[in-house]
Design an enzyme around this catalytic site. Structure first.
Site, PDB file in Angstrom:
ATOM      1  N   LYS A 181       1.187  -1.470   0.288  1.00  0.00           N
ATOM      2  CA  LYS A 181      -0.409  -0.158   0.234  1.00  0.00           C
ATOM      3  C   LYS A 181       0.456   1.256  -0.105  1.00  0.00           C
ATOM      4  O   LYS A 181       2.216   1.350   0.492  1.00  0.00           O
ATOM      5  CB  LYS A 181      -0.996  -0.090   0.806  1.00  0.00           C
ATOM      6  CG  LYS A 181      -2.000   1.548   1.520  1.00  0.00           C
ATOM      7  CD  LYS A 181      -2.643   1.752   2.582  1.00  0.00           C
ATOM      8  CE  LYS A 181      -2.222   1.952   3.537  1.00  0.00           C
ATOM      9  NZ  LYS A 181      -2.079   3.361   3.650  1.00  0.00           N
ATOM     10  N   ASP A 229      -3.551   4.667  -1.831  1.00  0.00           N
ATOM     11  CA  ASP A 229      -4.439   4.582  -0.084  1.00  0.00           C
ATOM     12  C   ASP A 229      -4.332   6.396  -0.380  1.00  0.00           C
ATOM     13  O   ASP A 229      -3.554   6.608   0.392  1.00  0.00           O
ATOM     14  CB  ASP A 229      -3.726   4.321   0.950  1.00  0.00           C
ATOM     15  CG  ASP A 229      -4.597   4.655   1.705  1.00  0.00           C
ATOM     16  OD1 ASP A 229      -5.988   4.989   1.561  1.00  0.00           O
ATOM     17  OD2 ASP A 229      -4.242   4.400   3.269  1.00  0.00           O
ATOM     18  N   LYS A 232      -6.894   8.619  -0.532  1.00  0.00           N
ATOM     19  CA  LYS A 232      -8.209   8.638   0.080  1.00  0.00           C
ATOM     20  C   LYS A 232      -9.172   9.977  -0.729  1.00  0.00           C
ATOM     21  O   LYS A 232      -8.914  11.657   0.278  1.00  0.00           O
ATOM     22  CB  LYS A 232      -8.034   9.105   1.863  1.00  0.00           C
ATOM     23  CG  LYS A 232      -7.416   7.449   2.614  1.00  0.00           C
ATOM     24  CD  LYS A 232      -7.613   7.925   3.913  1.00  0.00           C
ATOM     25  CE  LYS A 232      -7.088   6.854   4.413  1.00  0.00           C
ATOM     26  NZ  LYS A 232      -5.469   6.208   4.714  1.00  0.00           N
ATOM     27  N   ASP A 252     -12.935  15.159  -2.658  1.00  0.00           N
ATOM     28  CA  ASP A 252     -13.029  16.303  -3.299  1.00  0.00           C
ATOM     29  C   ASP A 252     -14.849  16.627  -3.909  1.00  0.00           C
ATOM     30  O   ASP A 252     -15.385  15.793  -4.384  1.00  0.00           O
ATOM     31  CB  ASP A 252     -11.805  16.939  -4.813  1.00  0.00           C
ATOM     32  CG  ASP A 252     -11.689  18.834  -4.218  1.00  0.00           C
ATOM     33  OD1 ASP A 252     -12.648  19.316  -4.745  1.00  0.00           O
ATOM     34  OD2 ASP A 252     -10.797  18.528  -4.139  1.00  0.00           O
ATOM     35  N   THR A 290      -9.676   4.013  11.070  1.00  0.00           N
ATOM     36  CA  THR A 290      -9.598   3.056  12.475  1.00  0.00           C
ATOM     37  C   THR A 290      -9.833   3.846  13.789  1.00  0.00           C
ATOM     38  O   THR A 290      -9.080   2.831  14.289  1.00  0.00           O
ATOM     39  CB  THR A 290      -9.079   2.000  12.097  1.00  0.00           C
ATOM     40  OG1 THR A 290      -7.216   2.168  10.776  1.00  0.00           O
ATOM     41  CG2 THR A 290     -10.210   0.919  10.829  1.00  0.00           C
ATOM     42  N   ARG A 339       3.113  -0.868  10.345  1.00  0.00           N
ATOM     43  CA  ARG A 339       4.308  -0.261  11.452  1.00  0.00           C
ATOM     44  C   ARG A 339       4.598  -1.855  12.786  1.00  0.00           C
ATOM     45  O   ARG A 339       5.678  -2.111  12.280  1.00  0.00           O
ATOM     46  CB  ARG A 339       4.351   0.308  13.193  1.00  0.00           C
ATOM     47  CG  ARG A 339       4.047   2.171  12.308  1.00  0.00           C
ATOM     48  CD  ARG A 339       3.078   2.994  13.243  1.00  0.00           C
ATOM     49  NE  ARG A 339       1.463   2.875  12.882  1.00  0.00           N
ATOM     50  CZ  ARG A 339       0.596   3.495  13.161  1.00  0.00           C
ATOM     51  NH1 ARG A 339       1.307   4.683  14.389  1.00  0.00           N
ATOM     52  NH2 ARG A 339      -0.752   3.376  12.687  1.00  0.00           N
TER      53      ARG A 339
HETATM   54  O1  C5P Z   1       1.065   1.430  10.966  1.00  0.00           O
HETATM   55  P1  C5P Z   1      -0.730   0.549  11.192  1.00  0.00           P
HETATM   56  O2  C5P Z   1      -0.320  -0.988  10.653  1.00  0.00           O
HETATM   57  O3  C5P Z   1      -1.118   1.179  11.808  1.00  0.00           O
HETATM   58  O4  C5P Z   1      -1.200   1.181   9.011  1.00  0.00           O
HETATM   59  C1  C5P Z   1      -2.171   1.088   8.121  1.00  0.00           C
HETATM   60  C2  C5P Z   1      -2.088   1.738   7.702  1.00  0.00           C
HETATM   61  O5  C5P Z   1      -3.303   1.938   7.191  1.00  0.00           O
HETATM   62  C3  C5P Z   1      -1.892   2.927   7.031  1.00  0.00           C
HETATM   63  O6  C5P Z   1      -1.168   3.557   6.165  1.00  0.00           O
HETATM   64  C4  C5P Z   1      -2.979   4.292   7.517  1.00  0.00           C
HETATM   65  O7  C5P Z   1      -3.249   4.957   6.954  1.00  0.00           O
HETATM   66  C5  C5P Z   1      -3.851   3.157   6.747  1.00  0.00           C
HETATM   67  N1  C5P Z   1      -5.254   3.515   7.096  1.00  0.00           N
HETATM   68  C6  C5P Z   1      -5.887   2.859   8.451  1.00  0.00           C
HETATM   69  N2  C5P Z   1      -7.457   3.667   8.473  1.00  0.00           N
HETATM   70  C7  C5P Z   1      -8.476   3.727   7.612  1.00  0.00           C
HETATM   71  C8  C5P Z   1      -7.653   3.249   6.609  1.00  0.00           C
HETATM   72  C9  C5P Z   1      -6.269   3.182   5.870  1.00  0.00           C
HETATM   73  O8  C5P Z   1      -5.303   3.032   9.068  1.00  0.00           O
HETATM   74  N3  C5P Z   1      -9.470   3.765   7.804  1.00  0.00           N
END
Ligand code: C5P
Length: 236
Positions: free
Chosen positions: A32, A59, A61, A64, A123, A215
């Site tokens: 992603k 991603d 998002k 607009d 989330t 992460r």
């Molecule tokens: O590091 P982590 O596992 O929290 O990363 C989750 C990824 O998913 C990040 O790149 C974040 O921008 C993305 N994301 C999210 N929640 C959403 C949509 C995308 O955490 N609803």
């Protein structure tokens, strides 16, 4: 089994290269690319990842007015990506426009149309925050389920949602509608800034169609080992 997308939340190409070099077979990977990486590297990062033969989930998002989103989705489809995100909160016309732009761009490239995924509620966002800050009286599951239906009715292929919401979303959408889940953590991981989290096995049991994990993999001492551990839970 759906894809496990690794969130390449890096600011530099070198960091991406160093990370992907750890993996013996990048053609098996799905990644992603988020705002940080795309805004710093631009379309060149997509070209680089295509050469690695990974599946690409862009991603950005989008949110607009419909015309701007149509043009943006068209430009991104020309770059040959596999998935694109928009905010479902942008409304029916905006969702339809995103889809139209993806179709227009991929037809010109003679490519499959990228899958359009809508963000329901981030989330990292809690129900209390939603009710207080956005003045939405609904409960979080009600809001998420409403936005998922809106997304589907207007041409999205799925949503990005917390694993905790998969079941209610599957109840109100078609069987092929995708629930892709970020906020995934192994039992011993820190939650970081995520609020509505689940383990890969839990997400799967709740009907997940794909995971997005950043992460816990990218910041691990041994990213490949953690990735394998996640795949094992996901595929079991
Ligand atoms: O590091 P982590 O596992 O929290 O990363 C989750 C990824 O998913 C990040 O790149 C974040 O921008 C993305 N994301 C999210 N929640 C959403 C949509 C995308 O955490 N609803």
């Amino acid at each position: 089994m759906g894809p496990v997308f690794i969130a390449l939340d890096f600011g530099e190409l070198k960091a991406v290269q160093k990370f992907l070099d750890l993996f013996p077979n990048t053609d098996q990977l799905a990644v992603k690319v988020g705002m940080e990486l795309y805004y710093s590297q631009g379309p060149a990062i997509i070209k680089y990842l295509q050469a690695q033969k990974v599946q690409i989930f862009l991603d950005l998002k989008l949110y607009d007015i419909p015309n701007t989103v149509e043009q943006a989705a068209y430009q991104l489809a020309l770059q040959k990506i596999d998935y694109l995100t928009i905010h479902a909160a942008g409304g029916s016309k905006m969702i339809q426009s995103a889809k139209a732009g993806l179709i227009r761009g991929s037809q010109e490239q003679h490519q499959a149309v990228p899958k359009l995924l809508a963000i329901t509620k981030l989330t990292s966002f809690s129900q209390t925050q939603m009710q207080k800050e956005q003045q939405i009286a609904a409960t979080l599951p009600q809001a998420v389920s409403h936005l998922a239906q809106l997304a589907q009715q207007n041409g999205a292929d799925g949503v990005i949602c917390s694993a905790q919401e998969n079941q209610i979303i599957h109840q109100v959408t078609q069987p092929n509608f995708l629930c892709i889940n970020p906020g995934i953590r192994l039992a011993d991981n820190s939650a970081d800034d995520q609020e509505r989290i689940a383990t890969p096995s839990k997400a799967k049991a709740w009907g997940s169609n794909g995971l997005v994990i950043g992460r816990p993999i990218t910041k691990a001492n041994d990213p490949v080992a953690v990735y394998q551990q996640i795949l094992k839970q996901w595929r079991n």
